[in-house]
Design an enzyme around this catalytic site. Structure first.
Site, PDB file in Angstrom:
ATOM      1  CB  VAL A  96      -0.811  -4.457  -4.337  1.00 25.57           C
ATOM      2  CG1 VAL A  96      -2.107  -3.878  -3.785  1.00 25.57           C
ATOM      3  CG2 VAL A  96       0.129  -4.837  -3.213  1.00 25.57           C
ATOM      4  CE1 TYR A  97      -6.356  -4.166  -3.366  1.00 25.68           C
ATOM      5  CE2 TYR A  97      -8.072  -4.595  -4.979  1.00 25.68           C
ATOM      6  CZ  TYR A  97      -7.515  -3.783  -4.012  1.00 25.68           C
ATOM      7  OH  TYR A  97      -8.126  -2.599  -3.697  1.00 25.68           O
TER       8      TYR A  97
END
Length: 343
Positions: A52-53
């Site tokens: 998700v980064y």
């Protein structure tokens, strides 16, 4: 740099890990690669990221760096995570077998590796049966897609349930838990740290500087400005400016850190990190940096050993405020016992 085993595994990692949430967001690919180079030059070997980064960009940046630095591929221990949304559909989030199968394969592809050293559940999933998730992780270890697995942001009962469920089924056990932990956030010590110690699980603290508060760059009643996380977004997440600034305990802790730093001739960041490195169950502390200069300052904490008096003072000043029950002193006494007996 110092090294410890990755939780209850035999793999060895540096006690300071490199967090890469800034990659692709607050740090360009060029500066991210420079940060990675500097970190490994200093003896670090543990990279932490997540799908998700920057919606996969952080993993891609690391993957391209690994492709360039083939000399370090066998040295690097790579950790990533899955669980949070990577799309808008109902099955683009969570820890179901379907979701994690795709998430793991996507992370392997973005990182350009055949196996992820540590695959972590980014948070608890209240919908997916835990048996389904743990069986997937066990299968992934058997298939060689991951070497170990761990959790992030689990509560104490969630961690204990997962540990004993895996044990009951004979599945591969977890080795780590990644919680928020710092001199400003110590509430995990009531339940989560004891649960980790009981299971032999290593802690990988994130936000060890309290989102920058413990670095000494913020001043009381002076709203932050400029190129800092809170300067760009004062209401950012759990470290939002108004709530922490209005808490006298925040400034008591920061003052104690700054006093020790001044007396030792080091930065406040190094003092805060050195304290955390010596806490029970901690395996590796995750550093986040926008620049190589920030990274270099934080890495210097590896060589700082606080005295018993300094560490004790910081521990007392930052003691979490608890209610009467179940974590107050009298409640703790109810759960204690003297080996010689008596009241």
């Amino acid at each position: 740099m110092h090294y410890r085993t990755l939780g209850n595994s035999g793999t060895v990692v540096s006690t300071l890990a490199l967090g890469t949430m800034t990659f692709g967001a607050e740090a360009t690919e060029e500066s991210s690669h420079a940060i990675l180079d500097s970190y490994f030059d200093a003896g670090g070997n543990f990279i932490d990221t997540a799908d998700v980064y920057s919606t996969g960009v952080s993993e891609e940046i690391i993957g391209r760096w690994l492709g360039r630095r083939t000399d370090l591929r066998e040295t690097a221990v790579i950790a990533t995570k899955g669980r949070f949304p990577m799309g808008t559909g109902p099955n683009d989030v969570g820890t179901s077998r379907r979701r994690l199968t795709r998430a793991l394969d996507d992370s392997l592809r973005r990182l350009g590796v055949e196996q992820i050293d540590l695959y972590q559940l980014h948070a608890w999933d209240p919908i997916t049966p835990l048996e389904e998730t743990l069986r997937f992780l066990d299968d992934s270890v058997s298939r060689g897609k991951i070497a170990y697995y761990g959790f992030s942001n689990f509560l104490g009962w969630q961690l204990t349930k997962a540990v004993h469920l895996a044990r009951a089924h004979g599945w591969t056990p977890a080795v780590t838990l990644q919680p928020q932990y710092s001199l400003l956030v110590r509430d995990i010590e009531s339940e989560i740290v004891p649960a980790a110690l009981d299971a032999g699980i290593g802690l990988l603290p994130w936000s060890p500087l309290g989102g920058g508060w413990l670095s000494g760059k913020y001043k009381r009643d002076q709203a932050p400005k400029g190129a800092t996380r809170l300067g760009e977004n004062p209401e950012r997440g759990m470290e939002a400016w108004k709530a922490r600034n209005s808490n006298p305990g925040t400034w008591e802790v920061i003052g104690a850190v700054e006093d020790i730093a001044a007396a030792r001739g080091v930065s406040p960041s190094q003092v805060a990190l050195a304290w955390l490195l010596d806490r029970p169950a901690v395996t590796s502390v995750i550093l986040g940096a926008r620049t190589t200069e920030q990274l270099a300052d934080n890495l210097a904490a590896a060589g700082l050993q606080l005295s018993t008096e300094e560490a004790g003072h910081l521990t007392r000043v930052s003691q979490p405020r608890t209610g009467v029950y179940p974590y107050g002193p009298m409640a703790d006494e109810q759960r204690s016992r003297r080996i010689e007996g008596g009241r």
